[in-house]
Design a protein around this motif. Sequence first.
Motif, short mmCIF file in Angstrom:
data_model
loop_
_atom_site.label_atom_id
_atom_site.label_comp_id
_atom_site.label_asym_id
_atom_site.label_seq_id
_atom_site.Cartn_x
_atom_site.Cartn_y
_atom_site.Cartn_z
N CYS A 45 0.84 -1.20 0.00
CA CYS A 45 0.00 0.00 0.00
C CYS A 45 0.88 1.25 0.00
N LEU A 46 1.93 1.24 0.81
CA LEU A 46 2.85 2.38 0.82
C LEU A 46 3.42 2.62 -0.57
N ALA A 47 3.76 1.54 -1.27
CA ALA A 47 4.30 1.67 -2.62
C ALA A 47 3.24 2.23 -3.57
N ASP A 48 2.01 1.76 -3.43
CA ASP A 48 0.93 2.30 -4.26
C ASP A 48 0.72 3.78 -3.99
N TRP A 49 0.74 4.18 -2.74
CA TRP A 49 0.58 5.59 -2.39
C TRP A 49 1.75 6.42 -2.90
N TYR A 50 2.94 5.85 -2.85
CA TYR A 50 4.14 6.51 -3.37
C TYR A 50 3.98 6.78 -4.87
N ARG A 51 3.54 5.76 -5.59
CA ARG A 51 3.33 5.89 -7.04
C ARG A 51 2.26 6.93 -7.35
N GLU A 52 1.16 6.90 -6.61
CA GLU A 52 0.10 7.87 -6.81
C GLU A 52 0.59 9.30 -6.56
N ALA A 53 1.39 9.47 -5.52
CA ALA A 53 1.93 10.81 -5.22
C ALA A 53 2.87 11.27 -6.33
N ALA A 54 3.67 10.35 -6.85
CA ALA A 54 4.57 10.69 -7.95
C ALA A 54 3.76 11.10 -9.18
N GLU A 55 2.73 10.33 -9.49
CA GLU A 55 1.91 10.64 -10.66
C GLU A 55 1.18 11.97 -10.49
N HIS A 56 0.79 12.28 -9.26
CA HIS A 56 0.15 13.56 -8.97
C HIS A 56 1.10 14.73 -9.30
N ARG A 57 2.39 14.46 -9.20
CA ARG A 57 3.41 15.48 -9.50
C ARG A 57 3.91 15.36 -10.94
N GLY A 58 3.25 14.53 -11.75
CA GLY A 58 3.61 14.40 -13.15
C GLY A 58 4.74 13.43 -13.43
N ILE A 59 5.06 12.59 -12.46
CA ILE A 59 6.14 11.60 -12.61
C ILE A 59 5.50 10.23 -12.85
N THR A 60 5.77 9.65 -14.00
CA THR A 60 5.24 8.33 -14.31
C THR A 60 6.13 7.28 -13.65
N MET A 61 5.48 6.34 -12.98
CA MET A 61 6.20 5.31 -12.25
C MET A 61 5.42 4.02 -12.34
N THR A 62 6.08 2.92 -12.61
CA THR A 62 5.39 1.64 -12.63
C THR A 62 5.20 1.14 -11.20
N ARG A 63 4.36 0.15 -11.08
CA ARG A 63 4.15 -0.48 -9.77
C ARG A 63 5.46 -1.08 -9.25
N ASP A 64 6.21 -1.73 -10.14
CA ASP A 64 7.48 -2.33 -9.72
C ASP A 64 8.49 -1.26 -9.29
N GLU A 65 8.54 -0.15 -9.99
CA GLU A 65 9.45 0.93 -9.61
C GLU A 65 9.07 1.51 -8.25
N ALA A 66 7.78 1.68 -8.01
CA ALA A 66 7.34 2.19 -6.72
C ALA A 66 7.67 1.21 -5.60
N ARG A 67 7.44 -0.06 -5.86
CA ARG A 67 7.76 -1.06 -4.83
C ARG A 67 9.26 -1.08 -4.53
N GLU A 68 10.08 -0.96 -5.55
CA GLU A 68 11.52 -0.93 -5.31
C GLU A 68 11.92 0.32 -4.52
N SER A 69 11.24 1.43 -4.76
CA SER A 69 11.51 2.65 -3.98
C SER A 69 11.18 2.45 -2.50
N VAL A 70 10.12 1.70 -2.23
CA VAL A 70 9.72 1.46 -0.84
C VAL A 70 10.53 0.33 -0.22
N TYR A 71 10.68 -0.78 -0.93
CA TYR A 71 11.37 -1.95 -0.37
C TYR A 71 12.89 -1.82 -0.39
N GLY A 72 13.42 -0.90 -1.20
CA GLY A 72 14.87 -0.73 -1.27
C GLY A 72 15.57 -1.76 -2.14
N GLU A 73 14.79 -2.61 -2.79
CA GLU A 73 15.29 -3.64 -3.69
C GLU A 73 14.08 -4.15 -4.47
N PRO A 74 14.30 -4.88 -5.55
CA PRO A 74 13.14 -5.43 -6.25
C PRO A 74 12.27 -6.23 -5.28
#
Length: 103
Positions: A45-74
Amino acid sequence: MSDTDFETTQIEAAVFRRLRDHLLQERPEVQNIDLMILAGFCRNCLADWYREAAEHRGITMTRDEARESVYGEPFAQWKAKHQREATPEQLAAFETAQRLHKS
């Protein structure tokens, strides 16, 4: 953005990083399903919220990219190290929690 808004954003970002690090580094044994049962959200959920916040700022991010940002690894790597199969008891508790949240 005012100085107060900037400071609030910085504080909120620090809190998010502390929560993320706590869940990933200090408590990796806590399963996502248990978080969902008790809190109604998990690391994904944190990764999904991270992706949504990025998209709100005009940054396209995949679900996998958002999860890696949160988890610190794939996610697959983190999952292989830390996530276990859900027990029948966890699945039943999850279903009950889902019904309660929808009521």
